[in-house]
Enzyme design. Sequence first.
Site, short mmCIF file in Angstrom:
data_model
loop_
_atom_site.label_atom_id
_atom_site.label_comp_id
_atom_site.label_asym_id
_atom_site.label_seq_id
_atom_site.Cartn_x
_atom_site.Cartn_y
_atom_site.Cartn_z
N TYR A 15 0.80 -1.21 0.00
CA TYR A 15 0.00 0.00 0.00
C TYR A 15 0.84 1.27 0.00
O TYR A 15 0.40 2.31 -0.49
CB TYR A 15 -0.91 0.03 1.23
CG TYR A 15 -2.09 -0.91 1.18
CD1 TYR A 15 -2.49 -1.53 0.00
CD2 TYR A 15 -2.83 -1.17 2.33
CE1 TYR A 15 -3.57 -2.39 -0.04
CE2 TYR A 15 -3.92 -2.01 2.31
CZ TYR A 15 -4.29 -2.62 1.13
OH TYR A 15 -5.37 -3.46 1.10
N CYS A 37 -3.18 -0.75 9.10
CA CYS A 37 -2.14 -0.30 8.19
C CYS A 37 -2.06 1.22 8.28
O CYS A 37 -3.08 1.90 8.10
CB CYS A 37 -2.46 -0.73 6.76
SG CYS A 37 -1.36 -0.05 5.50
N CYS A 96 4.57 1.30 10.53
CA CYS A 96 3.99 0.34 9.59
C CYS A 96 3.77 -0.92 10.41
O CYS A 96 4.65 -1.34 11.17
CB CYS A 96 4.94 0.07 8.42
SG CYS A 96 4.43 -1.33 7.37
#
Length: 267
Positions: A46, A78, A192
């Site tokens: 992503y 995320c 992350c």
Amino acid sequence: MNSVEHRPQVLVFDSGVGSLSIGAEIHHLLPDIDLLYAMDRGGFPYGMWQEDALVEHILQRIHTLLQRHRIDIVVVACNSASTAVLPSLRQQVSLPVVGVVPAIKPAALQSKSRVIGLLATPGTIKRRYTAELIDTFASDCTVLSVGAEALAPAVEALFWQDEDSPDVWQSVAAAFHQHPSAKALDTVVLACTHFPLVKPQLAKHLPGINWIDSGEAIARRVKDLLENNRYIRGGKGRQRACILGAEAASQTLGDKLATRGIELIAD
């Protein structure tokens, strides 16, 4: 939340195995609820998407999952996705939605040197939301930002192929050491959800660092959302995982999930 007493199910959605770091904290705090890990292998990574395209992609994925599964809470596990998609997602679904954002506030509160690191994907580093977090909560700190493009793929390789990437772990330390204020660095935000899964590897190259991630805070938020709703308590909740996209899970991934008590299912 459904008012009828039942065992709630939380969707833990990510582009890949990063969902495991968040789900582990939720399961530790709330072992009697069900977790569905959705790993969007077809959309990974992503952090390299353009924001508008990423929002459209994630909304489609989550809507499909909500049609196929009874879900009570959606956790967007995320940072890159959360900083982009949360407003649109909350407008479109009636369920509680919990997002993961860089833990800059707790890092700034805990840092004694006032020099903190932000280890993230390139997408998260560039987000306006991330800059606003720094301005709001760490304006008195020196923030060393590292956009580690290769780190999340290396974590995926570790879980899918059992492939170690020592050069990648070392490159993170080297990126921080390039900053003039690196000697004073005492706290690093793992921005992350993939990154906490390799904290031991990173710590070998950056010893003495206080590592901060959002897992415990997300688990507490899920607990708060469930607190005033009736649900079946006690017993052991199910942990299941599905892979989104054309690629089937590898044997290595299946084995690693099994050691965590997570069952692979088709979706």
